[in-house]
Design a protein around this motif. Structure first.
Motif, short mmCIF file in Angstrom:
data_model
loop_
_atom_site.label_atom_id
_atom_site.label_comp_id
_atom_site.label_asym_id
_atom_site.label_seq_id
_atom_site.Cartn_x
_atom_site.Cartn_y
_atom_site.Cartn_z
N SER A 379 0.83 -1.21 0.00
CA SER A 379 0.00 0.00 0.00
C SER A 379 0.87 1.26 0.00
N GLN A 380 1.95 1.26 0.78
CA GLN A 380 2.82 2.44 0.84
C GLN A 380 3.52 2.67 -0.49
N GLU A 381 3.93 1.61 -1.18
CA GLU A 381 4.53 1.75 -2.50
C GLU A 381 3.53 2.33 -3.49
N LEU A 382 2.29 1.85 -3.43
CA LEU A 382 1.25 2.34 -4.34
C LEU A 382 0.94 3.80 -4.06
N ILE A 383 0.91 4.19 -2.80
CA ILE A 383 0.60 5.57 -2.44
C ILE A 383 1.65 6.53 -3.01
N ALA A 384 2.91 6.13 -2.95
CA ALA A 384 3.98 6.96 -3.53
C ALA A 384 3.83 7.05 -5.05
N LEU A 385 3.49 5.93 -5.68
CA LEU A 385 3.28 5.93 -7.14
C LEU A 385 2.08 6.79 -7.52
N GLN A 386 0.99 6.68 -6.78
CA GLN A 386 -0.21 7.46 -7.06
C GLN A 386 0.08 8.96 -7.00
N GLN A 387 0.82 9.37 -5.98
CA GLN A 387 1.11 10.80 -5.83
C GLN A 387 1.99 11.30 -6.96
N ARG A 388 2.95 10.46 -7.40
CA ARG A 388 3.82 10.86 -8.52
C ARG A 388 3.01 11.01 -9.80
N GLN A 421 -3.11 15.80 0.12
CA GLN A 421 -1.66 16.01 -0.03
C GLN A 421 -1.34 16.76 -1.32
N PHE A 422 -2.02 16.41 -2.40
CA PHE A 422 -1.79 17.09 -3.67
C PHE A 422 -2.13 18.57 -3.58
N GLN A 424 -2.19 20.40 -0.95
CA GLN A 424 -1.26 21.07 -0.04
C GLN A 424 0.05 21.40 -0.75
N GLN A 425 0.45 20.55 -1.68
CA GLN A 425 1.75 20.71 -2.33
C GLN A 425 1.66 21.45 -3.67
N ASN A 426 0.45 21.67 -4.19
CA ASN A 426 0.30 22.29 -5.50
C ASN A 426 -0.74 23.42 -5.43
N GLU A 427 -0.30 24.63 -5.67
CA GLU A 427 -1.22 25.77 -5.69
C GLU A 427 -1.93 25.85 -7.04
N GLY A 428 -3.03 26.60 -7.06
CA GLY A 428 -3.74 26.85 -8.31
C GLY A 428 -4.74 25.77 -8.67
N TRP A 429 -5.19 25.01 -7.68
CA TRP A 429 -6.18 23.97 -7.92
C TRP A 429 -7.35 24.11 -6.96
N GLN A 430 -8.53 23.78 -7.44
CA GLN A 430 -9.74 23.82 -6.61
C GLN A 430 -10.42 22.44 -6.64
N LEU A 431 -10.71 21.92 -5.47
CA LEU A 431 -11.42 20.64 -5.39
C LEU A 431 -12.91 20.91 -5.58
N LEU A 432 -13.49 20.32 -6.62
CA LEU A 432 -14.92 20.51 -6.90
C LEU A 432 -15.77 19.46 -6.19
N GLN A 433 -15.31 18.22 -6.19
CA GLN A 433 -16.05 17.16 -5.50
C GLN A 433 -15.17 15.93 -5.38
N GLN A 434 -15.48 15.08 -4.40
CA GLN A 434 -14.85 13.77 -4.27
C GLN A 434 -15.85 12.85 -3.58
N THR A 435 -15.93 11.62 -4.05
CA THR A 435 -16.95 10.71 -3.52
C THR A 435 -16.60 9.27 -3.82
N MET A 436 -17.18 8.36 -3.03
CA MET A 436 -17.12 6.95 -3.31
C MET A 436 -18.31 6.58 -4.19
N LEU A 437 -18.10 5.62 -5.07
CA LEU A 437 -19.15 5.17 -6.00
C LEU A 437 -19.32 3.66 -5.90
N GLY A 438 -20.49 3.19 -6.32
CA GLY A 438 -20.74 1.74 -6.31
C GLY A 438 -21.26 1.27 -4.97
N ALA A 439 -20.72 0.15 -4.47
CA ALA A 439 -21.15 -0.41 -3.18
C ALA A 439 -20.81 0.57 -2.05
N PRO A 440 -21.63 0.60 -0.98
CA PRO A 440 -22.79 -0.25 -0.69
C PRO A 440 -24.10 0.22 -1.32
N GLU A 441 -24.13 1.41 -1.91
CA GLU A 441 -25.38 1.91 -2.47
C GLU A 441 -25.85 1.07 -3.65
#
Length: 455
Positions: A379-388, A421-422, A424-441
């Motif tokens: 998981s820690q290796e994947l997290i580093a890859l995802q951020q890159r 984290q992204f 925090q480290q990168n200016e000039g971005w606005q988060l519009l939305q984030q959500t889980m999809l699929g199960a359990p709904e």
């Protein structure tokens, strides 16, 4: 001499062939699986061994049995462990046992015993070998464990549903971030005990006859597909051998296989005709094809992946679906993408999707063996890859464009914490939305998507 009537000779009934799976076949396949290359996924292994004349080709039910064994791998080990104890273990003792358990421990379990526990859990009618020992004792152990696993979220309840008790703290974190009730969490967990249906998507580009859902549904029924209508969508049941790929509609590109949660990610992206879109980790192209089908072959989608063989599959699927606005090539994710000229002229893509490599914990229903590759180190290796990948791909979004980050994982640290984290480290971005999809709904996989805008 008068003729005497002769009574008809009774017909001898031919013995009916017993087509039930036998432990001999199950054990042979299991021992082959234990010799596989490390980390080879079960679905890929099954495809490799499903050759002409093989047991898998002759008895497709063997593949379904292998998925059931993976789903209840730890439970089988727990039941075998309980059988060797003088008394029933407490909840605390099961938690302690789980801390020491490793997936490799199943190799120490007699294959016939593994299949016996899986058979009882799945209520299958498989054939035992002659002389199978201690059946009554094992049946009693199973009943006792089943009766003791009625309290939701207890260690035995989790084991019963194929979930490691040590994962509960991370699942509680997901519950908190997604504002799930206890009922929603337990529903999600029970969903992991059964395979998700195979969701279908209609491709309007290849659907030149403009077949409606009812017509498509009827045609699939005529081809012996166990299909259901669920609102605006169609799904098929019956395991992996249900034959969607052999239907006329699939061959003509009118329908595609795509999980409902994945379809919802594309719905969040809202691809428009004429847009320039980059699918950075396209794989075999499920989301690429879905986006292209909504763009009426106008605009462009650049599809990249680390693996060329996946992109080759994407090309075959795009050709079948009559999708002409897709260009694909390998991107290794080590450097910022060199923009094609038409993209550079507008200072980047209108939209970029990073469907990042992840733990695949949201696909446990479909790929139950993935849960046993779920560990802290990976998981820690994947997290580093995802951020890159997130950092590199974000640089190809034009001002005012949108960046979409998606995974098929429920882990907070792969999703919301990556976005935090992204930002925090990168200016000039606005988060519009984030959500889980699929199960359990929904009766589907579990996925995450975040939508960001470049200012």
């Amino acid at each position: 001499m008068p003729k005497t009537s002769r009574s008809p000779r009774p017909r001898t009934r031919r013995p009916q062939a017993d087509d039930r799976l036998h432990y001999r076949e199950l054990t042979g396949l299991w021992l082959q699986w234990l010799q596989r290359p490390e980390y080879m996924p079960l679905d890929r292994w099954l495809r490799k061994h499903n050759t002409k004349g093989s047991a898998l080709r002759q008895q497709p039910a063997l593949a379904q049995a292998m998925f059931q064994a993976q789903r209840y791998l730890q439970l089988a080990c727990a039941l075998e462990h309980q059988q060797r104890q003088d008394s029933e273990l407490s909840d605390a003792q099961w938690q302690q046992w789980d801390q020491q358990w490793q997936p490799s421990h199943v190799e120490q379990l007699d294959a016939a015993h593994l299949w016996h526990w899986v058979q009882q859990r799945c209520q299958e009618n498989w054939r035992w070998p002659d002389g199978f020992r201690h059946y009554e004792q094992r049946a009693e152990i199973f009943r006792q464990f089943r009766d003791a696993s009625q309290r939701p979220l207890s260690a035995q309840w989790l084991l019963w549903h194929g979930i490691r008790p040590s994962w509960l703290s991370a699942l509680r974190q997901r519950q908190e971030y997604s504002h799930w009730s206890d009922a929603q969490l337990t529903h999600w967990l029970t969903q992991q005990s059964e395979a998700a249906p195979l969701w279908l998507r209609v491709n309007p580009i290849a659907n030149s006859a403009q077949l409606d859902q009812q017509t498509i549904y009827n045609e699939l029924l005529q081809e012996k597909i166990s299909v259901q209508r669920r609102g605006e969508h169609l799904c098929a049941h019956g395991g992996r051998g249900i034959g969607i790929g052999m239907t006329n509609l699939y061959k003509a590109g009118v329908i595609e296989i795509q999980d409902l949660a994945s379809q919802h990610i594309v719905a969040a992206i809202k691809p428009q005709a004429g847009e320039k879109i980059w699918d950075a980790c396209a794989g075999a192209g499920g989301k690429t094809l879905a986006m292209a089908s909504q763009m009426n072959n106008k605009g462009a989608i650049i599809a990249t992946d680390l693996h060329d063989y996946k992109l080759a599959e994407l090309k075959r699927r795009a050709k079948r679906g009559q999708l002409l606005n897709i260009r694909s090539f390998v991107w290794e994710g080590n450097d910022v993408l060199k923009l094609p000229k038409e993209i550079a002229r507008q200072q980047g893509f209108d939209k970029v999707l990073i469907d990042a490599p992840c733990s695949s914990s949201g696909t446990w229903r479909r790929n139950p063996d993935a849960r046993w590759r779920f560990n802290e180190h990976d998981s820690q290796e994947l997290i580093a890859l995802q951020q890159r990948l997130l950092h590199l791909a974000s640089q190809s979004v034009r001002p005012g464009g949108e960046l979409f980050y998606a995974t098929c994982s429920w882990q907070v640290e792969e999703n919301e914490q990556q976005i935090a984290q992204f930002l925090q480290q990168n200016e000039g971005w606005q988060l519009l939305q984030q959500t889980m999809l699929g199960a359990p709904e929904h009766d589907a996989d579990t996925m995450f998507v975040a939508q960001l805008k470049r200012l």
